[in-house]
Design a protein around this motif. Structure first.
Motif: not given
Length: 530
Positions: A7-26
């Motif tokens: 799996y390779t995330p294609d897009g900066d938004t997806i990458i930021d989503f996966m890197r986020s330390p937030a308890f709830v991520r949308g």
């Protein structure tokens, strides 16, 4: 069995989503943008990154509720995947999940509700992964009790725009519950969510800051919509972009070169989806913009989003009177506009739910004082407001007068005249500009024009239960007070021919009229101006 999870995330938004330390991520995005695959990959990452449980023989409580021990046990987890209905869960969510985490590699699925996949992944350090993923369909608030019987490490809420806020609230209380603290706890407990763009009243749209809470929402409900600090929302770019003509009208669409998941999407995928779809569907599903998809036949024809909606929100023109149209009942609404050199400009609205006349009158009075002090105000309301209430014997107009608001009844409630007055103005140009201009801040009227204000299926009757019908009626009363209803009729016996309007029915213009109708037409033709 060897297996490569590629799996390779294609897009900066997806990458930021996966890197986020937030308890709830949308993660919000258009269809085909890789949201679901990203969530499956993130679930697997959480599973593999889990730390080992304590050796029970070494566990000790160092302080109240704080345990330590040797982490030589298995990696334990319990995950949950939630979708709104069982058919959607089976045919969409679980299908995507098993494409990435097939049964023959990760573990068999128990194919009876509630569905469960028992996961086993051997690890080189001996701390093998042992856990389970539960697949739950929760489409109603009553289904919260299903969720409350579980204890999870993490949860994935798939297509969250179909889930009630109560489901999310319940989900928050069910994570951080497994493994137990005495067993070592979870390395990371969290909730991840994905969705297509929701409508403007949805909790996601409000909490993510894309829209303000609606006027009808109580203060207590507004407080629940404030985004906590440990929540984070991510919005992907649109898949297609508008192509405009020189005059600003829509010419067509083109692929967005900055769309996400483009490497893994057929180049003709999005352009082939456009054919036969409504503008609202394209805006919502492909351009990732807040809005609704309407199925009924719109009352107004010829509405052009690029022509009739201003590029930016605007306010009233100084020196011009502000007209306020009012619709009553238990879902009262108000529309605010001006007639500026023949162009009707609608710049504000008030839309409520389950509100009595006195409450609405107070709200309107406060709104005018806060935003439009010093303007001349002309208020026109539903003629039915002259009927006496069954409780205190007051009419709605008297209730408003008690709050210092002078509301005059509109001179007609004839639907064809009311609708035709707006439709006619919408089809005209004034000095090369549209004779009807709507502020994008009026989200209900915008959606009403897009199709929310519509006829019932196979009938010529407007859907009065729609939230968009009330503010549309209010706008029509405003138009008639400005004098535009006069264009719909002519005085009997006059030599001038009645204007041919674009109203789809045109019944008032081409049918034989009774004596009563001719008398009414005579009154209507005089109209009111200002």
């Amino acid at each position: 069995m060897s297996y490569t999870f590629n799996y390779t995330p294609d897009g900066d938004t997806i990458i930021d989503f996966m890197r986020s330390p937030a308890f709830v991520r949308g993660l919000q995005g258009p269809i085909g943008s890789g949201k679901s695959a990203a969530c499956v990959a993130e679930c697997l990452r959480l599973i593999l990154d889990e730390h080992r449980c304590f050796d029970p023989k070494t566990v000790r409580e160092t302080s109240f509720g704080v345990f330590e021990g040797e982490r030589t046990g298995k990696r334990k987890f319990r995950g949950g995947v939630i979708r709104n209905t069982t058919p959607q869960l089976e045919t969409t969510t679980m299908k995507t999940w098993l494409e990435w985490l097939p049964e023959e590699v990760f573990g068999k699925v128990r194919w009876r509700a509630p569905y469960r996949q028992d996961i086993f992944i051997p690890m080189p350090d001996g701390g093998d992964v042992e856990g389970e993923v539960w697949f739950l369909a929760l489409d109603r608030e009553e289904d919260v009790r299903k969720l409350l019987s579980f204890e999870f490490t993490w949860l994935w809420l798939n297509e969250a725009r179909e889930l009630a806020r109560a489901i999310v609230t319940a989900a928050i209380s069910r994570v951080r519950r497994y493994p137990r603290l005495i067993d070592g706890g979870a390395k990371r407990s969290c909730i991840i969510m994905d969705t297509n763009a929701p409508d403007e009243e949805h909790w996601w749209a409000i909490m993510s800051g894309q829209v303000e809470p609606p006027d009808w929402m109580s203060e207590d409900d507004r407080l629940t919509m404030i985004k906590p600090d440990n929540w984070q929302f991510f919005q992907q770019p649109p898949a297609v972009l508008d192509v405009l003509n020189a005059d600003g009208t829509l010419k067509g669409y083109e692929l967005n070169p900055n769309r996400e998941n483009g490497r893994f999407t057929d180049k003709d995928y999005y352009m082939s989806l456009i054919h036969g779809q409504s503008r609202e569907w394209i805006v919502n599903m492909l351009q990732n913009r807040i809005g609704r998809i309407f199925g009924g036949r719109a009352v107004y024809s010829g509405f052009n989003e690029n022509l009739h909606i201003a590029k930016e929100a605007f306010g009233p023109e100084p020196g011009e009177a502000i007209h306020i149209g009012l619709d009553f009942g238990l879902t009262p609404a108000a529309a605010f506009g001006q007639d500026v050199r023949g162009q009707v400009r609608i710049f504000d609205e008030l839309v409520t739910r389950d509100m009595h006349a006195k409450q609405f009158a107070k709200m309107l009075k406060e709104h005018i004082a806060q935003h439009y002090e010093g303007f001349k105000i002309v208020m026109t309301g539903d003629p039915a407001g002259d009927n006496r209430s069954g409780t205190d014997g007051q009419t709605t107009f008297q209730i408003f007068a008690g709050e210092g608001l002078d509301v005059q009844p509109c001179y007609t409630n004839e639907p064809e005249i009311r609708q035709g007055a707006v439709q006619t103005q919408m089809n005209m140009l004034v000095e090369g500009k549209p004779a009807y201009l709507l502020s994008p801040a009026c989200t209900y009227l915008v959606n009403a024009k897009k199709g929310g204000y519509c006829f019932l299926k196979d009938r010529e009757e407007v859907d009065k239960k729609s939230i968009y019908s009330h503010v549309s009626d209010a706008e029509q009363y405003l138009f008639l007070r400005m004098g535009y209803g006069k264009k719909m009729v002519r005085r009997p016996g006059s030599s001038g021919a009645a204007s041919k309007q674009a109203n789809v029915r045109q019944g008032i213009l081409n049918r034989q009229t009774s004596v009563k109708q001719r008398r009414q037409a005579s009154i209507l033709s005089r109209g009111l101006r200002g």
